[in-house]
Scaffold this active site. Structure first.
Site, PDB file in Angstrom:
ATOM      1  N   GLU A 148       0.738  -1.087  -0.015  1.00  0.00           N
ATOM      2  CA  GLU A 148       0.048   0.032   0.138  1.00  0.00           C
ATOM      3  C   GLU A 148       0.763   1.148  -0.152  1.00  0.00           C
ATOM      4  O   GLU A 148       1.574   1.703   0.818  1.00  0.00           O
ATOM      5  CB  GLU A 148      -1.008  -0.023   1.396  1.00  0.00           C
ATOM      6  CG  GLU A 148      -1.609  -1.150   1.719  1.00  0.00           C
ATOM      7  CD  GLU A 148      -3.047  -1.520   0.759  1.00  0.00           C
ATOM      8  OE1 GLU A 148      -3.374  -0.396   0.248  1.00  0.00           O
ATOM      9  OE2 GLU A 148      -3.279  -2.438   0.562  1.00  0.00           O
ATOM     10  N   CYS A 175      -1.763   9.534   2.112  1.00  0.00           N
ATOM     11  CA  CYS A 175      -1.511   9.072   1.007  1.00  0.00           C
ATOM     12  C   CYS A 175      -2.605   9.048  -0.203  1.00  0.00           C
ATOM     13  O   CYS A 175      -2.235   9.701  -1.341  1.00  0.00           O
ATOM     14  CB  CYS A 175      -1.074   7.392   1.239  1.00  0.00           C
ATOM     15  SG  CYS A 175      -2.517   6.697   1.957  1.00  0.00           S
TER      16      CYS A 175
END
Ligand code: NAD
Length: 496
Positions: free
Chosen positions: A266, A300
């Site tokens: 991720e 993010c």
């Protein structure tokens, strides 16, 4: 909604004054074999909060052995799913009882506003309950209708699962990661980021206190290059999950590849928000400014490229300027603060460097950023910033990880889609319009793991979240597929 506590709680004071903080391995507080320590700081004051034991590679390998032993012998892996769910619910209940403590540790260690840290702990609790309940109800044995054979598949836990987490959402990401792994019957070894190890270690203690068998939840503090590298290179782990930068993600992927260990990555992002001419300009500006200043932009999946329809561009800029003026940069625990610090001086310098480089490459300054002074606090503060111009600019192409957005205009829907997709990343984008047909069309055309409509940063248990391309691989989090990732599948056949 629980009330927010901003003065230091006695349990937090006591945790921080224990002396050098050890990891938790095999159910015990363990300082590792060496005498190396690292410091965890309050990003808002720059003060050292605690010294933490830095595990060596050997310490990490020993911890994996302990987790493997627990997988084989503690009975966790073979518990009936409903019994395991009971244990996980006890863990979630204890986390809920202690949420003020855990969230305050998180707020001071990661530089989060108390309300945001509390939300992260509540999210952890929800993750554990969500996967505990799901694992109880998913069929692990599935009969297959195959002529001439009695056949079925069986889902079983893998063994020890490794997790490496970044510093921006230590509690929330730990919940997203370990909840499905535990619910499926695995044991876990967690390597928290060296900037923010304190909440993860505390959570491992709560897992133990809630009655989870020894060695099911292990936390190995240490430096990435030593402890993180050792965990990802350990052939004794059966699955690996890494959340962090693409650069380190590649290294972790390489190590796992060598051992043929399945890995989930991720990684970073450079998301777009496509804003059409029919939106409520002020409302949309408010939401996007809210998103880019949330946790000082260290998110993010943030929208960092704002593509605005040309006909509303000037109004949109005015609305954004007004919204950004309302942002109050300050110490995270001070009432009135709406944006806290970035995590450390390295991150502050990174943000400032990108502003310089972006302007040097021709970006216009819409709202000037730069260092921010917070009276009485020596921490790491930057001002929110808006740049504009051609997207062929380093500040529009690379992940900055700070409160900086880059704006440009478009006229046609197809142009907006191709601008949004002109990136190496593929994490999350959003489209803003009152025309829901257009919203769905654009959302489906944007190439990334996640498309959001009239909102940004949308998470709901049951909706998969994950990245593609430079933003990640190997499956995401938060959905039923995540639970399946933590079971290996086996076919069992008897010819008739
Ligand atoms: P990072 O990659 O520098 O560090 C992440 C973790 O990896 C830390 O625990 C670190 O100690 C460890 N590490 C460092 N070197 C290592 C090595 N050689 N081997 C193994 N582990 C090592 O990332 P960061 O600066 O902590 O976090 C910011 C990044 O994380 C950003 O790129 C952000 O976009 C990304 N992120 C992604 C998601 C997502 O869900 N996609 C969520 C949060 C953060």
């Amino acid at each position: 909604m629980a009330s927010l506590v901003t003065s230091k709680l006695p349990e937090v004071e006591s945790y921080l004054s224990e002396g050098t903080v050890p990891g938790v391995v095999g159910g015990e507080d363990w300082g590792g074999s060496g005498d190396t320590v690292f410091q965890s700081c309050d990003p808002g004051s720059g003060d050292v909060l605690a010294e933490v034991h830095a595990y060596t590679a050997d310490d990490v390998n020993r911890s994996v052995e302990k987790a493997n032993e627990s997988f084989k012998k503690s009975g966790w892996a073979t518990l009936a799913p409903n019994d395991r769910a009971v244990r996980l619910h006890r863990f979630a209940d204890l986390m809920e009882q202690k949420k003020q403590v855990v969230s305050q540790i998180e707020a001071i260690d990661a530089g989060k506003l108390p309300a945001q840290a509390l939300g992260d702990v509540e999210n952890f609790v929800e993750s554990v309950r969500f996967f505990a309940d799901m694992a109880e109800h998913v069929q692990r044995r599935n009969q297959l209708a195959v002529a001439g054979h009695e056949a079925w598949t069986l889902r079983s836990p893998w063994g020890t699962c490794g997790f490496i987490f970044p510093w921006n959402f230590p509690v929330l990401l730990m919940g997203w990661g370990i909840a499905p792994a535990l619910a499926a019957g695995n044991t876990v070894v967690v390597k928290p980021a060296e900037d923010t190890p304190l909440s993860s270690i505390y959570i491992a203690r709560l897992a133990r206190e809630s009655g989870m068998p020894d060695g099911v939840v292990n936390v190995v503090p240490g430096l990435g290059s030593e402890a993180g590298a050792a965990l990802s290179a350990n052939p004794g782990i059966r699955r690996m999950s890494f959340t962090g930068s693409p650069e380190v993600g590649r290294l972790v992927g390489e190590s796992c590849g060598r051992n043929l260990v399945p890995v989930k990555l991720e990684l970073g992002g450079k998301g777009a928000a496509v804003v059409f001419e029919d939106v409520d300009v002020e409302e949309t500006a408010k939401k996007l400014v809210g998103a880019i200043t949330f946790h000082a932009g260290q998110v993010c999946c943030d929208a960092t490229r704002w593509l605005i329809h040309k006909s509303i561009y000037d109004d949109f800029i005015d609305a954004c300027r007004q919204e950004m003026q309302r942002v109050k940069v300050g110490y995270q625990l001070d009432g009135g603060t709406t944006m806290g610090p970035v995590v450390n001086s390295k991150q502050r310098d990174r943000v400032l460097r990108y502003l310089e480089k972006g302007v040097a490459q021709g970006a216009d300054i819409v709202v000037p950023g730069g260092p921010a002074e917070v009276v009485g606090h020596k921490g790491f503060y930057v001002k929110p910033c808006l740049l504009s111009g051609s997207l062929d600019n380093v500040a529009a192409r690379e992940e900055i990880f700070g409160p900086v957005a880059y704006m440009t205009t478009f006229e046609q829907e197809s142009e907006a889609i191709s601008l949004a997709n002109d990136t190496d990343y593929g994490l999350a984008n959003s489209v803003w319009t009152t025309d829901l047909g257009r919203a769905a069309r654009v959302a489906e055309s944007m190439i990334a793991g996640n498309s959001w409509i009239n909102s940004h940063n949308v998470f709901a248990k049951g909706v998969p979240y994950g990245g593609i391309h430079k933003s990640g691989m190997g499956g995401g989090v938060n959905s039923i597929e995540t639970l399946f990732d933590y079971w290996r599948s086996q076919s069992i056949v008897r010819p008739l």
